[in-house]
Design a protein around this motif. Sequence first.
Motif, PDB file in Angstrom:
ATOM      1  N   UNK A  56       0.829  -1.208   0.000  1.00 51.59           N
ATOM      2  CA  UNK A  56       0.000   0.000   0.000  1.00 51.59           C
ATOM      3  C   UNK A  56       0.859   1.252   0.000  1.00 51.59           C
ATOM      4  N   UNK A  57       1.961   1.226   0.735  1.00 46.73           N
ATOM      5  CA  UNK A  57       2.787   2.441   0.788  1.00 46.73           C
ATOM      6  C   UNK A  57       3.464   2.698  -0.554  1.00 46.73           C
ATOM      7  N   UNK A  58       3.711   1.640  -1.337  1.00 48.19           N
ATOM      8  CA  UNK A  58       4.262   1.846  -2.672  1.00 48.19           C
ATOM      9  C   UNK A  58       3.232   2.536  -3.556  1.00 48.19           C
ATOM     10  N   UNK A  59       1.945   2.144  -3.441  1.00 49.17           N
ATOM     11  CA  UNK A  59       0.894   2.835  -4.201  1.00 49.17           C
ATOM     12  C   UNK A  59       0.865   4.323  -3.836  1.00 49.17           C
ATOM     13  N   UNK A  60       0.981   4.636  -2.532  1.00 50.06           N
ATOM     14  CA  UNK A  60       0.977   6.035  -2.098  1.00 50.06           C
ATOM     15  C   UNK A  60       2.139   6.804  -2.721  1.00 50.06           C
ATOM     16  N   UNK A  61       3.285   6.154  -2.809  1.00 49.52           N
ATOM     17  CA  UNK A  61       4.468   6.825  -3.338  1.00 49.52           C
ATOM     18  C   UNK A  61       4.457   6.902  -4.862  1.00 49.52           C
ATOM     19  N   UNK A  62       4.081   5.796  -5.516  1.00 52.90           N
ATOM     20  CA  UNK A  62       4.123   5.768  -6.981  1.00 52.90           C
ATOM     21  C   UNK A  62       3.171   6.794  -7.593  1.00 52.90           C
ATOM     22  N   UNK A  63       1.963   6.910  -7.048  1.00 50.31           N
ATOM     23  CA  UNK A  63       1.019   7.888  -7.599  1.00 50.31           C
ATOM     24  C   UNK A  63       1.550   9.310  -7.417  1.00 50.31           C
ATOM     25  N   UNK A 120      13.037   4.135  -7.203  1.00 55.62           N
ATOM     26  CA  UNK A 120      12.226   3.276  -6.333  1.00 55.62           C
ATOM     27  C   UNK A 120      10.776   3.195  -6.784  1.00 55.62           C
ATOM     28  N   UNK A 121      10.230   4.298  -7.290  1.00 56.45           N
ATOM     29  CA  UNK A 121       8.784   4.371  -7.486  1.00 56.45           C
ATOM     30  C   UNK A 121       8.352   4.499  -8.944  1.00 56.45           C
ATOM     31  N   UNK A 122       9.301   4.356  -9.864  1.00 58.29           N
ATOM     32  CA  UNK A 122       8.939   4.147 -11.267  1.00 58.29           C
ATOM     33  C   UNK A 122       8.333   2.754 -11.370  1.00 58.29           C
ATOM     34  N   UNK A 123       7.290   2.610 -12.162  1.00 55.62           N
ATOM     35  CA  UNK A 123       6.633   1.306 -12.278  1.00 55.62           C
ATOM     36  C   UNK A 123       7.122   0.536 -13.494  1.00 55.62           C
ATOM     37  N   UNK A 124       6.885   1.094 -14.694  1.00 58.40           N
ATOM     38  CA  UNK A 124       7.264   0.376 -15.912  1.00 58.40           C
ATOM     39  C   UNK A 124       7.657   1.318 -17.048  1.00 58.40           C
ATOM     40  N   UNK A 125       7.991   2.559 -16.737  1.00 56.38           N
ATOM     41  CA  UNK A 125       8.304   3.549 -17.772  1.00 56.38           C
ATOM     42  C   UNK A 125       9.786   3.451 -18.146  1.00 56.38           C
ATOM     43  N   UNK A 126      10.069   2.591 -19.105  1.00 55.92           N
ATOM     44  CA  UNK A 126      11.443   2.342 -19.514  1.00 55.92           C
ATOM     45  C   UNK A 126      12.116   3.604 -20.062  1.00 55.92           C
ATOM     46  N   UNK A 127      11.348   4.440 -20.752  1.00 59.97           N
ATOM     47  CA  UNK A 127      11.933   5.645 -21.340  1.00 59.97           C
ATOM     48  C   UNK A 127      12.268   6.703 -20.296  1.00 59.97           C
TER      49      UNK A 127
END
Length: 417
Positions: free
Chosen positions: A47-54, A79-86
């Motif tokens: 849950x804390x990753x969701x808070x940070x990633x957004x 740490x909080x990039x999800x899948x944005x390779x560029x």
Amino acid sequence: MNSPTLAVHTEDALARFMRIRRQTLALTNGLAPEDLQVQSMPDASPSKWHLAHTTWFFEQFVLGNDPSYRSPNPAWYYLFNSYYESVGPMHARPQRGLLSRPTVDEIRDYRARIDEAVGELISHGIDDELASRIELGLHHEQQHQELLLTDLKHAFWCNPLRPAYRDVVMGASASPSTPMRFVAGREGAVDIGYQGKHFAYDNETPRHRTWLSPHTIANRPVTNSEYLAFVRDGGYREAGLWLSDGWATVQREGWQRPLYWQDDLSSEFTLMGIRELEPNALVCHLSYFEADAFARWAGARLPTEAEWEDAAAGLNATGNFLESHRFHPVAASHGDGLQQMYGDVWEWTASPYVSYPGFKTLPGALGEYNGKFMNGQWVLRGGSCATPNDHIRVSYRNFFPPHARWQFAGIRLGHDR
């Protein structure tokens, strides 16, 4: 350069931004830091990753749009990039639960500082491009509100104590459910896809013409009692009902019932803890493989997404959404026509997640948002009891791989005619 957004809209934009950001935090009220740290499987996130990633999303794509912007925590970009390779490298998704630092308090402070910066930006007036990025960020945040709940539910289910997220009275229905009947859909050429001037994801466009063969669609989704009949009839033991990959998954994973049903087949784990299985409530937490096998057992099929969208067009997008605070599907509704097309459960369709004719991704890094996932996944429609109500629309296309079960996904049947 586009002209700044009119001042008359500024307060509305700021209020919407703050409301949605606060709603995410409100979902974590009453939870301990330990609850927010858990990652129960690679497909889920703490849950804390969701808070940070957004929050990272707004920092990266809104504040970072200004070349002079300097992040207060540049290491957190990784740490909080999800899948944005560029955008750059990222921490491995299956290892997000290992990130004990930054702490929950530090992440909440991070949210507050980024919210203040974005709020100040909005209050000074923004151009159309930046307004579009903020709107995308808010819809992205609403997707993560749902994921926060479904991921947390899986984590709590993995705990032998089976803790409850909320203590909510679910209110069982003693009356029989509406008999399932099939409504004839339109035939011939129809137009589907987003049409309008408000927000929509790129995967909902362009609006295009497609062909509907003669068909019918069920007036309501499948209930627990109807799915229980499939279980008791040996549905999970009959290879002939399953797609090949589905049967292999059943054997490998030992599936015998929906994800959160208990061994006794009379109770299930919910966000309110273990509760009695309500026969007339809509069955949920099914994979595409299970939905397809049930449809075959019932002598039916799943609707295509074009059939679903055409049937839902013109209906009000109202139902049991996140704001109802039930956090679980309710009993099948009574009434004429199509019921519960929106909310309660995402409905699997028979359509693979592929691009529409003429589809074009967004330019730059935001083009990675949807297009690159158009492979090996299936489309769901309609939203669920964990979906924010102003996030859904008739053209909305959700998508998951066929084995995914931890989302609030259910079944609406269809027939050829």
